[in-house]
Design a protein around this motif. Structure first.
Motif, PDB file in Angstrom:
ATOM      1  N   ALA A  32      46.705  76.350  39.849  1.00  0.00           N
ATOM      2  CA  ALA A  32      46.359  77.702  40.266  1.00  0.00           C
ATOM      3  C   ALA A  32      47.010  78.676  39.288  1.00  0.00           C
ATOM      4  O   ALA A  32      48.164  78.507  38.912  1.00  0.00           O
ATOM      5  N   ARG A  33      46.251  79.641  38.856  1.00  0.00           N
ATOM      6  CA  ARG A  33      46.786  80.635  37.929  1.00  0.00           C
ATOM      7  C   ARG A  33      47.854  81.464  38.631  1.00  0.00           C
ATOM      8  O   ARG A  33      47.685  81.895  39.762  1.00  0.00           O
ATOM      9  N   GLN A  35      49.632  84.588  39.550  1.00  0.00           N
ATOM     10  CA  GLN A  35      49.293  86.007  39.623  1.00  0.00           C
ATOM     11  C   GLN A  35      50.581  86.819  39.700  1.00  0.00           C
ATOM     12  O   GLN A  35      51.471  86.485  40.480  1.00  0.00           O
ATOM     13  N   SER A  50      49.474  80.666  43.752  1.00  0.00           N
ATOM     14  CA  SER A  50      48.709  80.375  44.959  1.00  0.00           C
ATOM     15  C   SER A  50      48.248  78.923  44.920  1.00  0.00           C
ATOM     16  O   SER A  50      48.518  78.198  43.974  1.00  0.00           O
ATOM     17  N   ILE A  52      44.925  76.369  45.114  1.00  0.00           N
ATOM     18  CA  ILE A  52      43.479  76.322  44.927  1.00  0.00           C
ATOM     19  C   ILE A  52      43.001  74.918  45.282  1.00  0.00           C
ATOM     20  O   ILE A  52      43.495  73.931  44.740  1.00  0.00           O
ATOM     21  N   ASP A 125      36.938  79.843  45.927  1.00  0.00           N
ATOM     22  CA  ASP A 125      37.718  80.453  44.850  1.00  0.00           C
ATOM     23  C   ASP A 125      36.958  80.262  43.546  1.00  0.00           C
ATOM     24  O   ASP A 125      36.326  79.223  43.332  1.00  0.00           O
ATOM     25  N   ASP A 128      38.137  81.856  37.755  1.00  0.00           N
ATOM     26  CA  ASP A 128      39.047  82.877  37.252  1.00  0.00           C
ATOM     27  C   ASP A 128      40.466  82.611  37.750  1.00  0.00           C
ATOM     28  O   ASP A 128      41.436  83.100  37.172  1.00  0.00           O
ATOM     29  N   SER A 129      40.595  81.885  38.852  1.00  0.00           N
ATOM     30  CA  SER A 129      41.897  81.640  39.485  1.00  0.00           C
ATOM     31  C   SER A 129      42.517  80.316  39.056  1.00  0.00           C
ATOM     32  O   SER A 129      43.524  79.896  39.613  1.00  0.00           O
ATOM     33  N   GLN A 154      36.519  79.651  32.072  1.00  0.00           N
ATOM     34  CA  GLN A 154      36.937  80.404  33.248  1.00  0.00           C
ATOM     35  C   GLN A 154      35.886  81.474  33.514  1.00  0.00           C
ATOM     36  O   GLN A 154      35.174  81.897  32.617  1.00  0.00           O
TER      37      GLN A 154
END
Length: 197
Positions: A32-33, A35, A50, A52, A125, A128-129, A154
Motif C-alpha cells: 500500500a502506498r 500517504q 493503509s 490494500i 481501491d 493509484d494506492s 499506476q
C-alpha cells in the motif's frame, strides 16, 4: 538467473530456461502506498500506511475461449485439483509474495489451453494506492525464481490482466500482459481476459 519480463514479452518455459517444470508457483506481491498524514501532530506519528486488499485469480480457458474452470478466493482449487490458491491476503503487508497460485503443469487437463492470471481490488481501491506490485513464477520443486514481471502501471484502474500461461505443441509458454482493467472479481474480468488468450 530469473528472467525479467517486459510488457508483451513471450517466453517458452523449456526453451528459454533450459528446464522442464512439473509444478510452478505464481506469486503476487504489493505494498500500500504510504500517504502523508496531515495535521499538527503528523510529524510525531509518521506516514499513514493503509491496507490494500488485492486478489490474485486465474481463469482456465479451452481453445475456443471458454472458461472451463477458475481459481480465486471463493474457489481455492480447480475442480481437477491441478491449480490451487494458497489463500487470501487482506492487506498486502509483509515481505515476499502476498498471494500465491500453484499450478501442477503436468496435471492440467488437456482441454485447458490457457491460464490467464489477473489481480483485482475487491474493495475497489485503485492502483493509484499501490506500490511495488509484481508477479513472479517460481519452480515449486526448489523455490528458484524462474521469471518476474514488475507491474509498474499506476492509475485509476481497479484490476490488471497480469500474465497468460499457454500450452503449445512445444510445451508451456508465458506472455507478460500488464493491461489495466476495471473489476472487483474474476467474473467482472472474464471478457477482458479472453482478449489475451
Amino acid at each position: 538467473m530469473p528472467i525479467s519480463l517486459t510488457k508483451g514479452q513471450r517466453v517458452s518455459l523449456e526453451k528459454d530456461t533450459g528446464k522442464s517444470y512439473d509444478k510452478i508457483v505464481m506469486g503476487l506481491g504489493w505494498d500500500a502506498r504510504v500517504q502523508p498524514k496531515k495535521g499538527f501532530l503528523s510529524f510525531l506519528t509518521g506516514g499513514g500506511e493503509s491496507e490494500i486488499d488485492l486478489d490474485a485469480s486465474v481463469g482456465l480457458f479451452d481453445n475456443r475461449g471458454n472458461m472451463v474452470d477458475q481459481v480465486w478466493f471463493r474457489q481455492l482449487r480447480s475442480v481437477d485439483g491441478s491449480v490451487e490458491h494458497t489463500g487470501d491476503n487482506l492487506s498486502g503487508q509483509g515481505a515476499g509474495d502476498d498471494e500465491q497460485i500453484i499450478v501442477a503443469l503436468n496435471r492440467v487437463p488437456p482441454q485447458v489451453q490457457s491460464l490467464v492470471f489477473v489481480v483485482s481490488s475487491y474493495s475497489n481501491d485503485t492502483f493509484d494506492s499501490i506500490d511495488n506490485a509484481f508477479c513472479r513464477m517460481v519452480d515449486a520443486s526448489n523455490g528458484q525464481e524462474i521469471l518476474r514481471y514488475q507491474l509498474t502501471t499506476q492509475g485509476p484502474h481497479t484490476a490488471m490482466i497480469m500474465m497468460t500461461l499457454y500450452r503449445r505443441e512445444t510445451g508451456w509458454s508465458v506472455r507478460a500482459v500488464g493491461e489495466t482493467a476495471q473489476g472487483r472479481t474474476l467474473g467482472d474480468l472474464t471478457e477482458r481476459m479472453r482478449q489475451y488468450l
